[in-house]
Design a protein around this motif. Structure first.
Motif, PDB file in Angstrom:
ATOM      1  N   ILE A 198       0.835  -1.205   0.000  1.00 14.77           N
ATOM      2  CA  ILE A 198       0.000   0.000   0.000  1.00 14.77           C
ATOM      3  C   ILE A 198       0.870   1.255   0.000  1.00 14.77           C
ATOM      4  CG2 ILE A 198      -1.690   1.339   1.288  1.00 14.77           C
ATOM      5  CD1 ILE A 198      -2.870  -1.077  -0.105  1.00 14.77           C
ATOM      6  N   ASN A 199       1.929   1.252   0.804  1.00 17.70           N
ATOM      7  CA  ASN A 199       2.827   2.396   0.824  1.00 17.70           C
ATOM      8  C   ASN A 199       3.453   2.637  -0.541  1.00 17.70           C
ATOM      9  OD1 ASN A 199       2.334   2.912   3.505  1.00 17.70           O
ATOM     10  ND2 ASN A 199       4.203   1.966   4.268  1.00 17.70           N
ATOM     11  N   TRP A 200       3.857   1.545  -1.189  1.00 18.04           N
ATOM     12  CA  TRP A 200       4.434   1.655  -2.535  1.00 18.04           C
ATOM     13  C   TRP A 200       3.383   2.139  -3.526  1.00 18.04           C
ATOM     14  CZ3 TRP A 200       2.669  -1.095  -6.798  1.00 18.04           C
ATOM     15  CH2 TRP A 200       3.408  -0.917  -7.971  1.00 18.04           C
ATOM     16  N   THR A 248      -2.962  13.400  -5.054  1.00 19.35           N
ATOM     17  CA  THR A 248      -4.427  13.484  -5.100  1.00 19.35           C
ATOM     18  C   THR A 248      -5.032  12.104  -4.869  1.00 19.35           C
ATOM     19  OG1 THR A 248      -4.266  13.336  -7.525  1.00 19.35           O
ATOM     20  CG2 THR A 248      -4.547  15.519  -6.579  1.00 19.35           C
ATOM     21  N   VAL A 249      -4.219  11.197  -4.332  1.00 22.75           N
ATOM     22  CA  VAL A 249      -4.712   9.874  -3.958  1.00 22.75           C
ATOM     23  C   VAL A 249      -5.422   9.999  -2.614  1.00 22.75           C
ATOM     24  CG1 VAL A 249      -4.073   7.508  -3.376  1.00 22.75           C
ATOM     25  CG2 VAL A 249      -2.854   8.714  -5.189  1.00 22.75           C
ATOM     26  N   ALA A 250      -6.705   9.670  -2.583  1.00 21.93           N
ATOM     27  CA  ALA A 250      -7.476   9.769  -1.341  1.00 21.93           C
ATOM     28  C   ALA A 250      -7.141   8.609  -0.422  1.00 21.93           C
ATOM     29  CB  ALA A 250      -8.971   9.774  -1.659  1.00 21.93           C
ATOM     30  N   THR A 251      -6.888   8.913   0.835  1.00 24.81           N
ATOM     31  CA  THR A 251      -6.563   7.880   1.814  1.00 24.81           C
ATOM     32  C   THR A 251      -7.505   7.990   3.011  1.00 24.81           C
ATOM     33  OG1 THR A 251      -4.905   9.303   2.857  1.00 24.81           O
ATOM     34  CG2 THR A 251      -4.139   7.800   1.131  1.00 24.81           C
ATOM     35  N   THR A 259      -3.954   2.662   9.246  1.00 20.80           N
ATOM     36  CA  THR A 259      -4.257   1.277   9.601  1.00 20.80           C
ATOM     37  C   THR A 259      -3.043   0.679  10.289  1.00 20.80           C
ATOM     38  OG1 THR A 259      -5.681   1.092   7.658  1.00 20.80           O
ATOM     39  CG2 THR A 259      -5.009  -0.966   8.715  1.00 20.80           C
ATOM     40  N   ASP A 260      -3.263  -0.110  11.321  1.00 21.90           N
ATOM     41  CA  ASP A 260      -2.173  -0.723  12.068  1.00 21.90           C
ATOM     42  C   ASP A 260      -1.984  -2.158  11.589  1.00 21.90           C
ATOM     43  OD1 ASP A 260      -0.392  -1.762  14.010  1.00 21.90           O
ATOM     44  OD2 ASP A 260      -1.123  -0.298  15.467  1.00 21.90           O
ATOM     45  N   GLN A 294      -1.287   3.987   5.529  1.00 23.10           N
ATOM     46  CA  GLN A 294      -2.543   4.562   5.061  1.00 23.10           C
ATOM     47  C   GLN A 294      -3.197   3.633   4.048  1.00 23.10           C
ATOM     48  OE1 GLN A 294      -1.093   8.456   3.686  1.00 23.10           O
ATOM     49  NE2 GLN A 294      -2.362   9.376   5.257  1.00 23.10           N
ATOM     50  N   SER A 295      -4.520   3.483   4.148  1.00 20.33           N
ATOM     51  CA  SER A 295      -5.269   2.708   3.167  1.00 20.33           C
ATOM     52  C   SER A 295      -5.797   3.654   2.090  1.00 20.33           C
ATOM     53  CB  SER A 295      -6.439   1.975   3.835  1.00 20.33           C
ATOM     54  OG  SER A 295      -5.968   1.037   4.776  1.00 20.33           O
ATOM     55  N   ILE A 296      -5.775   3.199   0.847  1.00 19.80           N
ATOM     56  CA  ILE A 296      -6.232   4.027  -0.264  1.00 19.80           C
ATOM     57  C   ILE A 296      -7.744   3.878  -0.449  1.00 19.80           C
ATOM     58  CG2 ILE A 296      -6.068   4.414  -2.758  1.00 19.80           C
ATOM     59  CD1 ILE A 296      -3.230   3.340  -2.658  1.00 19.80           C
ATOM     60  N   ASP A 297      -8.426   5.004  -0.611  1.00 15.22           N
ATOM     61  CA  ASP A 297      -9.843   5.010  -0.965  1.00 15.22           C
ATOM     62  C   ASP A 297      -9.897   5.101  -2.499  1.00 15.22           C
ATOM     63  OD1 ASP A 297     -12.523   5.551  -1.523  1.00 15.22           O
ATOM     64  OD2 ASP A 297     -12.791   6.771   0.282  1.00 15.22           O
TER      65      ASP A 297
END
Length: 288
Positions: free
Chosen positions: A171-173, A197-200, A204-205, A218-221
């Motif tokens: 996800i980070n990548w 402009t990637v919504a997050t 998240t742990d 961060q999780s991507i929306d």
């Protein structure tokens, strides 16, 4: 495989029979290539010189060998294996402090895994480990080392932590890849400045204890990212027509036969995806 790889299997077999992890490299004639400090034999110091024995590697030597390092050093790292699930964080920190962390090169673990499709190397290794653990449970001679249930429990926990960290790193990548100029360039804002402009959504742990740099991510929306007018045309230009398809594409990145269109996965993404699936599908406990 990460710094959580803290188990030594060499004690299960003699140094000359060990085939799964750190087997001998072979000469062209098929005989073992024996080199002090570069094979899987324990070294002792005699008259100031390192001498090979017929005993398996001890834990510090094993960890050096996994890192592709020579064990014939003056002082071995001051590390000890975990003795319980609660001791994993301590063992992990010791490996980090001694620069024995990071990804392990599979060719150092087993040079014979290089044969065939290179993208399947992690899958082949995990399958071989599962077969070996199964044989230890079933074979009376190999089981003479004692009850291995506790060790398998630690191994299962390690594998689950590896999955969590690998998914977090993906996800980070992905956030960086979607934002970069040489990626999808989802970074131009209304006022012409450049920022992602990637919504997050909220952090998240991973649930993995310790001080790992990606314990939170961060999780991507994906639907919200797609719906941003600044992004929609860019994403549609990648053959992705909706936010749902965008998320499906990301979730399947690395699958050989994805269900959606979109940019093809790179070789590294395929290998990464196959490794995660292999660890998830080949549970040490369930299979044995």
């Amino acid at each position: 495989m990460t710094k959580f790889s803290v188990f030594q299997y060499s004690q299960l077999e003699g140094y000359d029979k060990q085939k799964l992890i750190l087997p001998f490299h072979l000469k062209n004639d098929g005989t073992p290539l024996v080199s002090a400090g570069r094979d899987n034999r324990h070294l002792i110091t005699i008259s100031g010189s390192k001498t090979s024995t017929n005993y398996p590697l001890e834990y510090p030597e094993f960890m050096l060998r996994l890192g592709g390092k020579n064990t014939a050093v003056a002082t071995l790292p001051d590390i000890t294996p975990p003795d319980s699930e609660d001791d994993l964080v301590r063992a992990e920190q010791e490996l980090t402090d001694n620069h024995l962390d990071g990804l392990i090169k599979m060719k150092e673990v087993n040079p014979f895994l290089k044969t065939g499709d290179s993208s399947q190397i992690h899958t082949r290794f995990i399958e071989k480990v599962t077969v070996k653990v199964d044989s230890i449970r079933d074979d009376a001679d190999e089981s003479s080392i004692g009850d291995v249930s506790e060790r398998l429990g630690r191994a299962d926990m390690i594998s689950q932590r590896m999955i969590s960290l690998r998914k977090a790193s993906t996800i980070n990548w992905m956030i960086k890849y979607l934002t970069r100029d040489d990626g999808w360039n989802l970074q131009t804002t209304d006022d012409g400045t450049t920022r992602t402009t990637v919504a997050t959504v909220d952090d998240t742990d991973t649930g993995v204890p310790g001080e790992d740099e990606i314990s939170k991510y961060q999780s991507i929306d994906f639907p919200a990212t797609f719906a941003d007018p600044l992004n929609t045309k860019k994403i549609q230009g990648k053959n992705i027509e909706s936010g749902v398809d965008f998320q499906t594409w990301a979730n399947e990145l690395g699958e050989v036969l994805p269900s959606t269109k979109g940019p093809a996965a790179s070789d590294s993404s395929v290998s990464h995806w196959q490794e995660i699936v292999a660890w998830e599908d080949k549970s040490w406990i369930d299979e044995c």
